[in-house]
Scaffold this motif. Structure first.
Motif, PDB file in Angstrom:
ATOM      1  N   PRO A  92       9.298   3.211   5.683  1.00  0.00           N
ATOM      2  CA  PRO A  92       9.269   1.838   5.615  1.00  0.00           C
ATOM      3  C   PRO A  92      10.361   0.740   5.007  1.00  0.00           C
ATOM      4  N   LEU A 122      12.023  -2.904   4.407  1.00  0.00           N
ATOM      5  CA  LEU A 122      12.002  -4.451   4.378  1.00  0.00           C
ATOM      6  C   LEU A 122      13.424  -4.640   4.290  1.00  0.00           C
ATOM      7  N   SER A 171       8.617  -1.656   9.690  1.00  0.00           N
ATOM      8  CA  SER A 171       9.918  -2.578   9.252  1.00  0.00           C
ATOM      9  C   SER A 171       9.288  -4.113   9.229  1.00  0.00           C
ATOM     10  N   VAL A 172      10.099  -4.703   8.276  1.00  0.00           N
ATOM     11  CA  VAL A 172      10.249  -6.281   8.533  1.00  0.00           C
ATOM     12  C   VAL A 172      11.240  -6.597   8.173  1.00  0.00           C
ATOM     13  N   LEU A 223       3.962  -4.880   3.726  1.00  0.00           N
ATOM     14  CA  LEU A 223       4.333  -3.517   4.547  1.00  0.00           C
ATOM     15  C   LEU A 223       3.951  -2.451   3.868  1.00  0.00           C
ATOM     16  N   ARG A 256       0.410  -1.541   5.216  1.00  0.00           N
ATOM     17  CA  ARG A 256      -0.014  -1.362   6.473  1.00  0.00           C
ATOM     18  C   ARG A 256      -0.510   0.256   6.349  1.00  0.00           C
TER      19      ARG A 256
END
Length: 361
Positions: A284, A286, A305-306, A343, A346
């Protein structure tokens, strides 16, 4: 498949740019190996991009070259150096060349060198017309906002080479994984606070505060990564992190860096190579993503992802230095930390699952 390409045995793949760009050649290299039995692939890269080659097991050989046409501001023309390049390419007797570029780059200097070297097949894409330099290319222009890995794969598909796996992938050695585990033996976040240009860099002290807030909420340590020269400017950042931070600046090669990313619970980074490595290992990520580029050009396609970016009228600017005040990165550390917590919460998508990431805010 185009019959000219069906029988090639000795192929040059050229990507003369940065580490992240070379990492994004992985799907092209893998597809060529899968479809052309016995093909030998030589990956031609810049000195800076060569660090990524050990992560790409499909390349049989590497040619490292500092090409004049890839240097910022233009390099100094040296006829002897260009003749040496042409001679080197000619000696290797390539059947074909795949010339990978971003939307803003031209493949024509590389294609001209390949033409002079006697390479009969030259695959690339350009917005300019130069008859005879490229022998093959896509039937229509690739949209500017296309994701870079997809832009690369579109070249192969233009000559009928099928692509069965479009994801990024890197190979991590047991040694690299062991070194990463020795540096960070427990669970951790990874903070990669610096980028190659200031216009892509979220203020590092704010990034450190966001990472500290995340660490306080999760109980995780924060591995701080970067190259050796970043140490000179890291004092305030490390002070902001305090005891939760682990200073790894300048202490890893790229393979160990990639293994650290693979072992992290979350990567916090700018738009830089760490983004692509996180996508390749499905960690993951960010991203404080500035307005220099479209999100769609570089965003992760498989890792959760963000991407955080404030809308601005100057987007995309493609600038190395922001002439304003980085309004596109005007996030508080608290906002960044909250995005990181969401995130982390999740559900894991599992191996091979496709995740396009959350929309920008």
């Amino acid at each position: 498949m185009n019959p000219d390409w069906a029988t090639v045995k000795n192929v040059l793949v050229m990507r003369l740019d940065n580490i992240g760009d070379v990492v994004m050649t992985a799907p092209v290299l893998r597809a060529l190996k899968a479809v052309l039995p016995g093909v030998r692939l030589t990956l031609m890269v810049s000195p800076g991009g060569s660090a990524a080659v050990p992560l790409l097991p499909w390349a049989d050989d590497t040619l490292v070259w500092r090409a004049m046409w890839q240097q910022l501001g233009g390099g100094t023309f040296d006829p002897g150096q260009e003749a040496e390049l042409i001679g080197t390419l000619r000696e290797r007797r390539f059947d074909a060349a795949v010339l990978l570029t971003s939307f803003s780059q031209t493949p024509h200097p590389a294609a001209l060198a390949c033409l002079f070297a006697g390479i009969p097949l030259r695959l690339g894409e350009s917005a300019e017309c130069a008859p005879g330099l490229l022998t093959h290319g896509p039937p229509s222009p690739t949209p500017e906002a296309e994701q870079q890995a997809e832009r690369n794969l579109r070249l192969l598909e233009a000559v009928g080479i099928p692509v069965r796996d479009r994801a990024l992938e890197v190979q991590l050695s047991g040694e690299a994984r062991g070194q990463a585990a020795a540096l960070m033996p427990g669970p951790y976040l990874l903070l990669n606070p610096y980028a190659s240009c200031s216009a892509r860099t979220y203020p590092p002290e704010q990034a450190a505060r966001a990472a500290r807030l995340l660490a306080e909420q999760t109980g995780l340590k924060v591995a701080v990564t970067g190259v050796a020269k970043d140490r000179e400017r890291s004092g305030a950042l490390l002070a902001e992190l305090g005891p939760v931070g682990v200073d790894l600046l300048g202490q890893t090669d790229l393979a160990t860096f990639a293994a650290l990313i693979a072992g992290a619970r979350l990567v916090l980074t700018n738009n830089t190579s760490a983004l692509h490595l996180a996508d390749a290992v499905r960690t993951p990520v960010l991203v404080t993503y500035s307005g220099t580029d479209y999100e769609s050009q570089w965003r992760p396609r498989h890792a959760p992802s963000v991407l955080l970016r404030r809308p601005t009228p100057c987007h995309p600017c493609y600038a190395f230095e922001c002439p304003f005040h980085l309004e596109c990165l005007a996030f508080s550390p608290e906002e960044v930390a909250q995005a990181g917590l969401e995130l982390l919460a999740r559900p894991s998508p599992g191996p091979g699952a496709l995740g396009t990431g959350a929309p920008s805010v």
